[in-house]
Design a protein around this motif. Structure first.
Motif, short mmCIF file in Angstrom:
data_model
loop_
_atom_site.label_atom_id
_atom_site.label_comp_id
_atom_site.label_asym_id
_atom_site.label_seq_id
_atom_site.Cartn_x
_atom_site.Cartn_y
_atom_site.Cartn_z
N SER A 269 -0.72 6.90 2.69
CA SER A 269 -2.04 7.48 2.53
C SER A 269 -2.51 8.01 3.88
CB SER A 269 -2.99 6.37 2.03
OG SER A 269 -4.30 6.80 1.90
N TYR B 277 0.84 -1.20 0.00
CA TYR B 277 0.00 0.00 0.00
C TYR B 277 0.87 1.25 0.00
CZ TYR B 277 -3.76 -3.17 1.27
OH TYR B 277 -4.66 -4.20 1.28
N GLU C 222 -7.85 3.18 2.34
CA GLU C 222 -6.96 4.26 1.92
C GLU C 222 -7.73 5.58 1.75
OE1 GLU C 222 -3.72 2.70 -0.87
OE2 GLU C 222 -5.41 1.34 -1.20
N ARG C 223 -6.97 6.66 1.63
CA ARG C 223 -7.57 7.98 1.53
C ARG C 223 -8.62 8.05 0.42
NH1 ARG C 223 -5.76 13.64 2.60
NH2 ARG C 223 -7.11 14.93 1.32
N SER D 298 -6.02 7.23 6.78
CA SER D 298 -6.27 5.86 6.35
C SER D 298 -6.39 4.97 7.58
CB SER D 298 -5.15 5.35 5.43
OG SER D 298 -3.91 5.36 6.08
#
Length: 141
Positions: free
Chosen positions: A99, A96, A116-117, A102
């Motif tokens: 972010s 990932y 995530e964002r 998150s």
């Protein structure tokens, strides 16, 4: 108005929101390692000062602290503020991109899911809550 004063006020309120919801602040890489390597489940909320953190992510995080099934630990690191702790936490989020805000759910030190964002910004808090509920139902007691 002094911008630094304003930002400090915003940061302090964001920290207080998470503490009031029952999340432990991780301020150092060592604290991150201790929490994220522990047996069991850990929800990490990557906090930030953006609007989607205050209007969506932190309210969703607070709601999840009262969900029937919840992780063994609720923790938070603050992106842009506690930089070393945040960088260490992100080392655990294999696959990932960084972010914030998150959420990451880990079990026995291994990443199991991430919100995530892009799954937070522009969405309603209930949509984030539903993603977290699914993960809690799958991975938590």
């Amino acid at each position: 108005m002094d911008f630094n004063f304003f930002m400090n006020d915003v940061v302090q309120q964001a920290r207080k929101d998470m503490q009031s919801a029952g999340y432990q602040e991780l301020l150092s890489p060592e604290e991150v390692d201790e929490a994220l390597k522990a047996d069991g489940t850990t929800l990490v909320m990557i906090n930030s000062v953006c609007g989607c953190a205050g209007g969506i992510a932190r309210p969703a995080a607070a709601y999840m602290a009262n969900y029937d099934k919840k992780p063994d630990r609720l923790v938070t690191v603050f992106a842009g503020q506690d930089k070393e702790a945040t960088a260490r936490a992100r080392e655990y989020f294999t696959g990932y991109a960084p972010s914030s805000p998150s959420f990451a759910l880990l079990k026995d030190g291994e990443i199991k899911m991430m919100v995530e964002r892009f799954e937070i910004e522009g969405h309603e808090p209930i949509q984030v809550v539903q993603k977290l509920e699914q993960a809690f139902d799958e991975y938590c007691k």
